[in-house]
Design an enzyme around this catalytic site. Structure first.
Site, PDB file in Angstrom:
ATOM      1  N   ARG A 136     -42.266 -10.932  14.421  1.00 23.72           N
ATOM      2  CA  ARG A 136     -43.537 -10.659  15.094  1.00 23.72           C
ATOM      3  C   ARG A 136     -44.163 -11.844  15.812  1.00 23.72           C
ATOM      4  O   ARG A 136     -45.141 -11.672  16.531  1.00 23.72           O
ATOM      5  CB  ARG A 136     -44.533 -10.077  14.083  1.00 23.72           C
ATOM      6  N   ARG A 194     -35.940 -15.029   9.769  1.00 25.99           N
ATOM      7  CA  ARG A 194     -36.862 -14.155  10.509  1.00 25.99           C
ATOM      8  C   ARG A 194     -37.000 -14.573  11.965  1.00 25.99           C
ATOM      9  O   ARG A 194     -38.084 -14.455  12.554  1.00 25.99           O
ATOM     10  CB  ARG A 194     -38.247 -14.112   9.846  1.00 25.99           C
ATOM     11  N   TYR A 241     -38.477  -4.731  -6.087  1.00 25.39           N
ATOM     12  CA  TYR A 241     -39.149  -3.768  -5.204  1.00 25.39           C
ATOM     13  C   TYR A 241     -38.936  -2.331  -5.688  1.00 25.39           C
ATOM     14  O   TYR A 241     -39.842  -1.501  -5.612  1.00 25.39           O
ATOM     15  CB  TYR A 241     -38.636  -3.922  -3.761  1.00 25.39           C
ATOM     16  N   ARG A 257     -40.298  -3.323  19.205  1.00 27.55           N
ATOM     17  CA  ARG A 257     -40.716  -2.584  18.011  1.00 27.55           C
ATOM     18  C   ARG A 257     -41.627  -1.424  18.409  1.00 27.55           C
ATOM     19  O   ARG A 257     -41.508  -0.324  17.870  1.00 27.55           O
ATOM     20  CB  ARG A 257     -41.442  -3.531  17.067  1.00 27.55           C
ATOM     21  N   ASP A 264     -33.117  -4.797   7.005  1.00 28.14           N
ATOM     22  CA  ASP A 264     -34.005  -5.233   5.923  1.00 28.14           C
ATOM     23  C   ASP A 264     -33.304  -5.046   4.591  1.00 28.14           C
ATOM     24  O   ASP A 264     -32.474  -4.143   4.442  1.00 28.14           O
ATOM     25  CB  ASP A 264     -35.325  -4.447   5.942  1.00 28.14           C
TER      26      ASP A 264
HETATM   27  O1  1CP Z   1     -34.592 -12.189  11.663  1.00 33.11           O
HETATM   28  C1  1CP Z   1     -34.214 -12.003  10.482  1.00 33.11           C
HETATM   29  O2  1CP Z   1     -34.335 -12.864   9.589  1.00 33.11           O
HETATM   30  C2  1CP Z   1     -33.413 -10.760  10.170  1.00 33.11           C
HETATM   31  C3  1CP Z   1     -34.097  -9.608   9.681  1.00 33.11           C
HETATM   32  C4  1CP Z   1     -34.725  -9.561   8.297  1.00 33.11           C
HETATM   33  C5  1CP Z   1     -34.309 -10.095   7.061  1.00 33.11           C
HETATM   34  C6  1CP Z   1     -33.160 -11.041   6.803  1.00 33.11           C
HETATM   35  C7  1CP Z   1     -35.888  -8.817   8.047  1.00 33.11           C
HETATM   36  C8  1CP Z   1     -36.674  -8.097   9.062  1.00 33.11           C
HETATM   37  N1  1CP Z   1     -36.116  -8.798   6.692  1.00 33.11           N
HETATM   38  C9  1CP Z   1     -35.178  -9.597   6.076  1.00 33.11           C
HETATM   39  C10 1CP Z   1     -35.026  -9.870   4.633  1.00 33.11           C
HETATM   40  C11 1CP Z   1     -36.103  -9.476   3.702  1.00 33.11           C
HETATM   41  N2  1CP Z   1     -36.892  -8.362   3.708  1.00 33.11           N
HETATM   42  C12 1CP Z   1     -36.405 -10.213   2.534  1.00 33.11           C
HETATM   43  C13 1CP Z   1     -35.659 -11.454   2.096  1.00 33.11           C
HETATM   44  C14 1CP Z   1     -36.096 -12.674   2.820  1.00 33.11           C
HETATM   45  C15 1CP Z   1     -37.515 -13.110   2.581  1.00 33.11           C
HETATM   46  O3  1CP Z   1     -37.835 -13.499   1.438  1.00 33.11           O
HETATM   47  O4  1CP Z   1     -38.282 -13.105   3.551  1.00 33.11           O
HETATM   48  C16 1CP Z   1     -37.439  -9.547   1.856  1.00 33.11           C
HETATM   49  C17 1CP Z   1     -38.103  -9.969   0.554  1.00 33.11           C
HETATM   50  C18 1CP Z   1     -37.744  -8.365   2.609  1.00 33.11           C
HETATM   51  C19 1CP Z   1     -38.721  -7.322   2.243  1.00 33.11           C
HETATM   52  C20 1CP Z   1     -39.718  -7.158   3.313  1.00 33.11           C
HETATM   53  N3  1CP Z   1     -39.461  -6.524   4.498  1.00 33.11           N
HETATM   54  C21 1CP Z   1     -40.997  -7.731   3.377  1.00 33.11           C
HETATM   55  C22 1CP Z   1     -41.669  -8.572   2.283  1.00 33.11           C
HETATM   56  C23 1CP Z   1     -42.654  -7.705   1.583  1.00 33.11           C
HETATM   57  C24 1CP Z   1     -43.317  -8.250   0.358  1.00 33.11           C
HETATM   58  O5  1CP Z   1     -44.501  -7.873   0.192  1.00 33.11           O
HETATM   59  O6  1CP Z   1     -42.733  -8.939  -0.485  1.00 33.11           O
HETATM   60  C25 1CP Z   1     -41.546  -7.370   4.621  1.00 33.11           C
HETATM   61  C26 1CP Z   1     -42.902  -7.684   5.157  1.00 33.11           C
HETATM   62  C27 1CP Z   1     -40.543  -6.627   5.317  1.00 33.11           C
HETATM   63  C28 1CP Z   1     -40.612  -6.093   6.692  1.00 33.11           C
HETATM   64  C29 1CP Z   1     -39.840  -6.851   7.692  1.00 33.11           C
HETATM   65  N4  1CP Z   1     -38.473  -7.087   7.614  1.00 33.11           N
HETATM   66  C30 1CP Z   1     -38.054  -7.748   8.737  1.00 33.11           C
HETATM   67  C31 1CP Z   1     -39.208  -7.936   9.589  1.00 33.11           C
HETATM   68  C32 1CP Z   1     -39.181  -8.595  10.933  1.00 33.11           C
HETATM   69  C33 1CP Z   1     -40.308  -7.389   8.921  1.00 33.11           C
HETATM   70  C34 1CP Z   1     -41.715  -7.304   9.439  1.00 33.11           C
HETATM   71  C35 1CP Z   1     -41.929  -5.891   9.852  1.00 33.11           C
HETATM   72  C36 1CP Z   1     -42.607  -5.657  11.161  1.00 33.11           C
HETATM   73  O7  1CP Z   1     -42.063  -5.848  12.260  1.00 33.11           O
HETATM   74  O8  1CP Z   1     -43.745  -5.176  11.041  1.00 33.11           O
END
Ligand code: 1CP
Length: 347
Positions: A32, A28, A155, A41, A78
């Site tokens: 944010r 990540r 999911y 964003r 994502d």
């Molecule tokens: O910078 C990076 O790492 C690259 C981008 C990336 C990656 C690899 C994002 C952007 N998401 C992911 C993978 C991802 N997404 C995973 C696997 C890794 C982990 O465990 O963190 C998972 C489970 C998700 C699903 C997801 N997407 C969640 C988790 C939700 C939950 O309740 O379990 C969330 C909050 C997101 C949104 C998201 N994806 C990425 C970002 C930066 C965000 C935040 C969104 C925003 O900007 O508001």
């Protein structure tokens, strides 16, 4: 490829080389905690519009590279884009997280699209990869990724993130044929998605099994190890030179033998296992990645420095890529990231 292996530190570690200083990137790393991410964003409008806008997605991928000089960039996208490409509804609720249409009955599965349709939705992601390969510094490795089938299924079944993946476990118990059909569809889609990322220029791919820890015993073998092995074998058959990182988060003893059971080149570790344990039990089989607790990016100070040094030292006798044990959180201080990188690179 040979030349790249010699010059890019991440590729050298993934090829099994023990380097004097571990290369570093951060889960990540675009996110944010960075003001420039929040600005882009906002420009995109919302999170999904950012993912599907190749210029802006490339921009946020590059931001942490410009700011910190990480050794790898990870494609901004994502894991939930694959369900969307398979026809699930997907939206993000501000302050809460992702929401999807649910899969609880055969009729929900029957309306999903075939794997061959996914590129219609995912083409902009491949364009982001192409832009990045042009714009990244020569020494920076580009990592593509996808979610592992089990994690993506949790999911798709529940329609949101769940603390214990209860709905997915319930479907596994109650209708194993449907559960396995869903896993098979996601597995096939993931192979095509990762392969297309590689065709577009991804140099490494990572498979995120964030919820692997809730699969125990036989279920871990069947639904975490086997799908990862299937994806790895298919990608290696098509792209033999592309290294693969597996991340069965919170697998505990399941990390032992994960390299050989799945064929991945590197096993990423969460911070619930100690680096000493990982050196003895996992790194003996190949490259490992990790595993500083992401809470240090919030708290900083001497504890961050001490723990970073301890991890580097414990994993210094084999191939290692430094990273966090999970993604950096929005409340992290960007200066702590700088301190972590300086500490790793000071040796
Ligand atoms: O910078 C990076 O790492 C690259 C981008 C990336 C990656 C690899 C994002 C952007 N998401 C992911 C993978 C991802 N997404 C995973 C696997 C890794 C982990 O465990 O963190 C998972 C489970 C998700 C699903 C997801 N997407 C969640 C988790 C939700 C939950 O309740 O379990 C969330 C909050 C997101 C949104 C998201 N994806 C990425 C970002 C930066 C965000 C935040 C969104 C925003 O900007 O508001």
């Amino acid at each position: 490829m040979k030349d790249a292996v010699q010059t890019k530190t991440i590729l050298r570690a993934l090829a099994g080389e023990t380097l004097p200083t571990p290369p570093i990137w951060m889960m990540r790393q675009a996110g944010r905690y960075l003001p420039e991410y929040k600005a882009t964003r906002a420009q995109a409008g919302d999170f999904l519009s950012l993912c599907y806008n190749p210029e802006l997605a490339a921009e946020v991928t590059l931001q942490p590279i410009r700011r910190y000089g990480f050794d790898a960039a990870i494609l901004f996208a994502d894991i939930l884009l694959v369900p969307q490409a398979l026809g699930a509804d997907l939206w993000f609720v501000t302050g809460e997280g992702p929401r999807l249409s649910t899969i609880t009955a055969q009729s929900d599965f029957d309306v999903l699209k075939p794997v061959s349709a996914i590129h219609d939705t995912l083409n902009p992601i491949y364009e982001t990869v192409r832009i990045l390969r042009k714009e990244l510094p020569e020494e920076t490795t580009l990592i593509g990724f996808a979610g592992a089938p089990w994690t993506v299924a949790t999911y798709m079944i529940a329609g949101q993130g769940t603390p214990d993946q209860g709905p997915a476990h319930a479907l596994m118990q109650g209708n194993v044929a449907l559960f396995e059909a869903l896993l098979a569809r996601i597995t096939a889609a993931t192979i095509e998605y990762l392969s297309a990322q590689i065709d577009a220029g991804a140099e490494v791919v990572k498979i995120f099994d964030s919820w692997a820890g809730s699969l125990k015993g036989e279920a871990f073998q069947k639904y975490a190890v086997a799908p990862c092995a299937e994806i790895t074998a298919a990608i290696k058959a098509r792209h033999p030179d592309i290294p693969i990182i597996g991340f069965p988060r919170e697998a505990g003893d399941g990390y032992i033998g994960f390299h050989s059971k799945t064929g991945v080149d590197c096993v990423a570790l969460d911070n619930s296992v100690s680096a000493e344990w990982a050196a003895a039990k996992v790194q003996v089989d190949g490259c490992v990645q990790g595993n500083l607790a992401s809470s240090h990016m919030v708290t900083g100070g001497q504890a961050l420095v001490d723990e970073t040094r301890a991890i580097v030292k414990a994993l210094s006798n084999g191939p290692h890529i430094f990273n966090l044990g999970h993604g950096i959180t929005p409340d992290a201080d960007p200066e702590n990231v700088r301190l972590m990188i300086e500490t790793v690179r000071a040796g």
